[in-house]
Design a protein around this motif. Structure first.
Motif, PDB file in Angstrom:
ATOM      1  N   ARG A  20       0.602  -7.880  10.330  1.00 21.42           N
ATOM      2  CA  ARG A  20      -0.580  -7.046  10.570  1.00 21.42           C
ATOM      3  C   ARG A  20      -0.952  -6.299   9.296  1.00 21.42           C
ATOM      4  N   PRO A  21      -2.220  -6.459   8.829  1.00 22.83           N
ATOM      5  CA  PRO A  21      -2.576  -5.875   7.537  1.00 22.83           C
ATOM      6  C   PRO A  21      -2.711  -4.357   7.577  1.00 22.83           C
ATOM      7  N   ALA A  22      -2.464  -3.751   6.424  1.00 22.13           N
ATOM      8  CA  ALA A  22      -2.621  -2.306   6.280  1.00 22.13           C
ATOM      9  C   ALA A  22      -4.002  -1.938   5.748  1.00 22.13           C
ATOM     10  N   LEU A  23      -4.599  -2.822   4.934  1.00 23.36           N
ATOM     11  CA  LEU A  23      -5.875  -2.518   4.277  1.00 23.36           C
ATOM     12  C   LEU A  23      -7.054  -3.272   4.882  1.00 23.36           C
ATOM     13  N   HIS A  24      -6.779  -4.279   5.704  1.00 25.23           N
ATOM     14  CA  HIS A  24      -7.825  -5.139   6.256  1.00 25.23           C
ATOM     15  C   HIS A  24      -7.955  -4.911   7.755  1.00 25.23           C
ATOM     16  N   TYR A  25      -9.166  -5.143   8.269  1.00 26.55           N
ATOM     17  CA  TYR A  25      -9.343  -5.043   9.714  1.00 26.55           C
ATOM     18  C   TYR A  25      -8.803  -6.291  10.408  1.00 26.55           C
ATOM     19  N   ALA A  26      -8.050  -6.069  11.474  1.00 27.40           N
ATOM     20  CA  ALA A  26      -7.645  -7.149  12.377  1.00 27.40           C
ATOM     21  C   ALA A  26      -7.713  -6.594  13.797  1.00 27.40           C
ATOM     22  N   PRO A  27      -8.050  -7.446  14.767  1.00 28.79           N
ATOM     23  CA  PRO A  27      -8.131  -6.967  16.146  1.00 28.79           C
ATOM     24  C   PRO A  27      -6.747  -6.688  16.708  1.00 28.79           C
ATOM     25  N   THR A  70     -10.616   2.863  -3.691  1.00 29.65           N
ATOM     26  CA  THR A  70      -9.894   3.583  -4.740  1.00 29.65           C
ATOM     27  C   THR A  70      -9.313   4.889  -4.214  1.00 29.65           C
ATOM     28  N   SER A  71      -9.748   5.308  -3.018  1.00 33.18           N
ATOM     29  CA  SER A  71      -9.228   6.563  -2.471  1.00 33.18           C
ATOM     30  C   SER A  71      -8.152   6.344  -1.419  1.00 33.18           C
ATOM     31  N   VAL A  72      -7.695   5.092  -1.246  1.00 31.89           N
ATOM     32  CA  VAL A  72      -6.594   4.855  -0.307  1.00 31.89           C
ATOM     33  C   VAL A  72      -5.379   5.648  -0.788  1.00 31.89           C
ATOM     34  N   PRO A  73      -4.774   6.454   0.094  1.00 32.42           N
ATOM     35  CA  PRO A  73      -3.621   7.231  -0.369  1.00 32.42           C
ATOM     36  C   PRO A  73      -2.442   6.340  -0.746  1.00 32.42           C
ATOM     37  N   ALA A  74      -1.865   6.601  -1.898  1.00 30.88           N
ATOM     38  CA  ALA A  74      -0.718   5.814  -2.362  1.00 30.88           C
ATOM     39  C   ALA A  74       0.541   6.295  -1.651  1.00 30.88           C
ATOM     40  N   GLY A  75       1.444   5.340  -1.419  1.00 32.01           N
ATOM     41  CA  GLY A  75       2.692   5.681  -0.747  1.00 32.01           C
ATOM     42  C   GLY A  75       3.707   6.323  -1.668  1.00 32.01           C
ATOM     43  N   GLY A  80      11.455  -1.874  -9.895  1.00 33.37           N
ATOM     44  CA  GLY A  80      10.696  -0.707  -9.464  1.00 33.37           C
ATOM     45  C   GLY A  80       9.261  -1.002  -9.065  1.00 33.37           C
ATOM     46  N   ALA A  81       8.853  -2.281  -9.151  1.00 29.10           N
ATOM     47  CA  ALA A  81       7.462  -2.641  -8.830  1.00 29.10           C
ATOM     48  C   ALA A  81       7.298  -3.201  -7.423  1.00 29.10           C
ATOM     49  N   ALA A  82       8.393  -3.400  -6.701  1.00 21.84           N
ATOM     50  CA  ALA A  82       8.312  -4.085  -5.411  1.00 21.84           C
ATOM     51  C   ALA A  82       7.430  -3.328  -4.427  1.00 21.84           C
ATOM     52  N   GLY A  83       6.770  -4.082  -3.573  1.00 25.49           N
ATOM     53  CA  GLY A  83       5.958  -3.486  -2.520  1.00 25.49           C
ATOM     54  C   GLY A  83       5.282  -4.569  -1.708  1.00 25.49           C
ATOM     55  N   SER A  84       4.904  -4.237  -0.468  1.00 25.45           N
ATOM     56  CA  SER A  84       4.256  -5.234   0.383  1.00 25.45           C
ATOM     57  C   SER A  84       2.759  -5.007   0.494  1.00 25.45           C
ATOM     58  N   VAL A  85       2.292  -3.799   0.174  1.00 24.79           N
ATOM     59  CA  VAL A  85       0.855  -3.498   0.198  1.00 24.79           C
ATOM     60  C   VAL A  85       0.536  -2.762  -1.096  1.00 24.79           C
ATOM     61  N   GLN A  86      -0.207  -3.401  -1.984  1.00 28.19           N
ATOM     62  CA  GLN A  86      -0.398  -2.809  -3.305  1.00 28.19           C
ATOM     63  C   GLN A  86      -1.671  -3.317  -3.988  1.00 28.19           C
ATOM     64  N   ARG A  87      -2.120  -2.522  -4.955  1.00 31.60           N
ATOM     65  CA  ARG A  87      -3.184  -2.962  -5.854  1.00 31.60           C
ATOM     66  C   ARG A  87      -2.575  -3.127  -7.230  1.00 31.60           C
ATOM     67  N   ILE A  88      -2.744  -4.329  -7.794  1.00 30.69           N
ATOM     68  CA  ILE A  88      -2.178  -4.635  -9.107  1.00 30.69           C
ATOM     69  C   ILE A  88      -3.322  -4.792 -10.094  1.00 30.69           C
ATOM     70  N   GLU A  89      -3.291  -4.038 -11.172  1.00 34.00           N
ATOM     71  CA  GLU A  89      -4.292  -4.165 -12.236  1.00 34.00           C
ATOM     72  C   GLU A  89      -3.552  -4.577 -13.496  1.00 34.00           C
ATOM     73  N   ALA A  90      -3.945  -5.732 -14.050  1.00 33.54           N
ATOM     74  CA  ALA A  90      -3.225  -6.279 -15.199  1.00 33.54           C
ATOM     75  C   ALA A  90      -4.204  -6.905 -16.173  1.00 33.54           C
ATOM     76  N   TYR A 100       0.793   1.144  -1.720  1.00 34.43           N
ATOM     77  CA  TYR A 100       0.185   1.738  -0.528  1.00 34.43           C
ATOM     78  C   TYR A 100       1.150   1.840   0.643  1.00 34.43           C
ATOM     79  N   ALA A 101       2.189   1.039   0.637  1.00 31.99           N
ATOM     80  CA  ALA A 101       3.104   1.082   1.793  1.00 31.99           C
ATOM     81  C   ALA A 101       4.477   0.592   1.350  1.00 31.99           C
TER      82      ALA A 101
END
Length: 497
Positions: free
Chosen positions: A8-15, A343-348, A368-378, A496-497
């Motif tokens: 179940r997504p944290a950032l996307h809508y799902a029913p 951009t205003s999603v609260p970071a975990g 230290g970079a692990a995560g399941s919900v994240q924004r990566i800028e590279a 994010y999570a």
């Protein structure tokens, strides 16, 4: 979360617990974004097509509501759009309330006198979009066609007057048809467009809207989007677009590569909304403040849509994207970025950052970079490597590989080892898109969620949306280079999570 609902997504809508497909009736009204969508209220596979409904005030958090427009014994409720009929041109309003009017496709069943036909119908709401009444005079537009569907209606304003314009498709003819009306009930044919460019599958879910070129309000071009299934650049469902002019009657494309039926060898020359496997039926919201053009798509692919391993729901929506139009080499390119609200999603927890450095050959876990919900800028600079990039939602050698092949001038999303892939033979894929070096570098923004990655490359000039189904414990992020080295210029990962 149970293992079954681990995706179940944290950032996307799902029913909550039903099937979802195409977004419908997108509108900003009375302070809320309304997302309607093709919904099976009774199951987690396609069927019983009705309009589901969710609302949000910020595009981040969605509240699911009761089914808005339900199928019945005579019709399924296929895709369509909603307009705010401010001046009550339809007569559905009252002295105190202007109506919202839904224009949808009636897919008529055996019990109907119209069985086997798809035609356009109306429903109206006087309470802001929560309850709907079907117009007793339906259908309002019938071409006696089995594949006439997906009306997108907007108000066209010009010196010559203003009226409603409907953009719909004759799906199996690869044709977009344009109609006009003054009251939403009586429709007159204006023109048609197509076949052109990609015609490897039926045309569906069109949209038409103006955008300023390079932000100049005095230089407007019109963008016609049309989705097709199958026939996408990496297989299955996808969306394409044309840029040109609309004079209130006719759309004229300035970006047609092949008119008539497509040349299968030219797929990479067409303009795709998204090169990934999972961005379909994308349409834009009406009446968004500040003239922003926001789009959302169904994050799935008809090749395997009914089989993805999510439960008790099936299919998320994409993130909401803001689209703009840039001139490039005498033509135009749609640029897509995640709506600024994200951009205003609260970071975990605090972001992971890394400075510039060489990426040696091989795969390098980022501690230290692990995560399941994240924004990566590279940002990367190519070196001698044949391919380099990132592996997300990883575990050991497995993960989803997002890489650049500079000599081939492509970006790659490889999900062969992304987690569960065996539910359908078409899922384990290597998907590619053309990418050009800019300022001697490649900039990627990647949104990672529980069951997806969305890649925005070179400032949103290239996008790839892809479903993935990793183990909940596969959270590693790695850098890699193959056949040489490359340079990472900067890396920032928001958790994010």
């Amino acid at each position: 979360a149970t293992t079954a609902d681990a995706f179940r997504p944290a950032l996307h809508y799902a029913p909550r617990n039903t099937w979802l497909n195409d977004p419908n009736g997108l509108i900003f009204h009375e302070g809320a974004y309304h997302l309607y969508y093709q919904n099976n209220p009774l199951d987690t596979v396609w069927g019983n097509m009705s309009w589901g409904h969710a609302t949000s005030t910020d595009l981040l958090t969605w509240t699911e509501h009761a089914v808005a427009i339900a199928c019945d014994a005579e019709e399924d409720i296929f895709s369509g759009s909603i307009v705010y009929d401010r001046h009550n041109t339809s007569g559905f309003g009252t002295d105190s309330a202007a109506p919202l009017v839904a224009v949808y496709t009636s897919a008529y069943k055996m019990a109907s006198a119209y069985h086997g036909i798809q035609a356009q119908s109306l429903a109206y709401s006087l309470d802001g979009g929560y309850t709907w009444t079907k117009h007793p005079g339906n259908p309002v537009l019938n071409r006696a066609s089995a594949d006439f569907r997906d009306p997108k209606v907007f108000r066209y304003e010009s010196d010559a007057g203003s009226y409603w314009v409907m953009v719909a498709v004759e799906a199996s003819d690869f044709e977009v048809v344009f109609y006009k009306s003054h009251d939403l009930k009586d429709w007159e044919l204006l023109s048609s467009f197509g076949p052109a460019n990609a015609t490897g599958g039926v045309w569906e879910c069109p949209d038409l809207f103006p955008l300023p070129v390079d932000g100049d309000p005095d230089n407007l071009k019109w963008v016609l989007t049309v989705n097709l299934n199958p026939g996408g650049p990496n297989g299955g469902s996808a969306g394409q677009y044309f840029v040109g002019d609309f004079d209130g009657t006719t759309f004229t494309s300035a970006t047609t590569v092949t008119s008539g039926l497509q040349d299968p060898d030219r797929l990479s020359e067409y303009q795709w909304l998204d090169w990934g496997r999972d961005y379909y039926a994308a349409v834009s919201f009406s009446d968004v403040p500040d003239g922003r053009r926001l789009m959302i798509g169904w994050m799935n692919n008809w090749q395997y849509a009914n089989e993805i391993p999510t439960s008790p729901w099936r299919s998320p929506m994409s993130l909401v994207r803001e689209v703009s139009l840039r001139s490039r080499d005498g033509s135009w390119r749609l640029v897509q970025q995640v709506a600024q609200e994200f951009t205003s999603v609260p970071a975990g927890k605090p972001p992971f950052t890394a400075g510039a450095g060489e990426i040696p050959e091989g795969t390098h876990l980022l501690d230290g970079a692990a995560g399941s919900v994240q924004r990566i800028e590279a940002t990367f600079t190519p070196g001698t490597a044949e391919e380099f990039g990132l592996i997300v939602r990883g575990n050991g050698t497995q993960g989803t590989r997002i890489g650049i092949r500079p000599t081939e001038r492509i970006i790659v999303v490889d999900r062969r080892e992304s987690g569960q892939t065996d539910f359908h033979e078409a899922f384990a894929s290597i998907d590619t898109a053309p990418i050009e070096l800019a300022a001697n570098s490649y900039a990627l923004t990647i949104y990672v969620d529980q069951c997806s990655v969305e890649v925005f490359a070179q400032g949103g000039q290239v996008t790839l949306a892809e479903l993935i189904f990793p183990s909940p414990t596969s959270t590693d992020v790695s850098l890699y280079a193959a056949g040489g080295t490359a340079t990472i210029n900067n890396l920032r990962i928001t958790q994010y999570a």
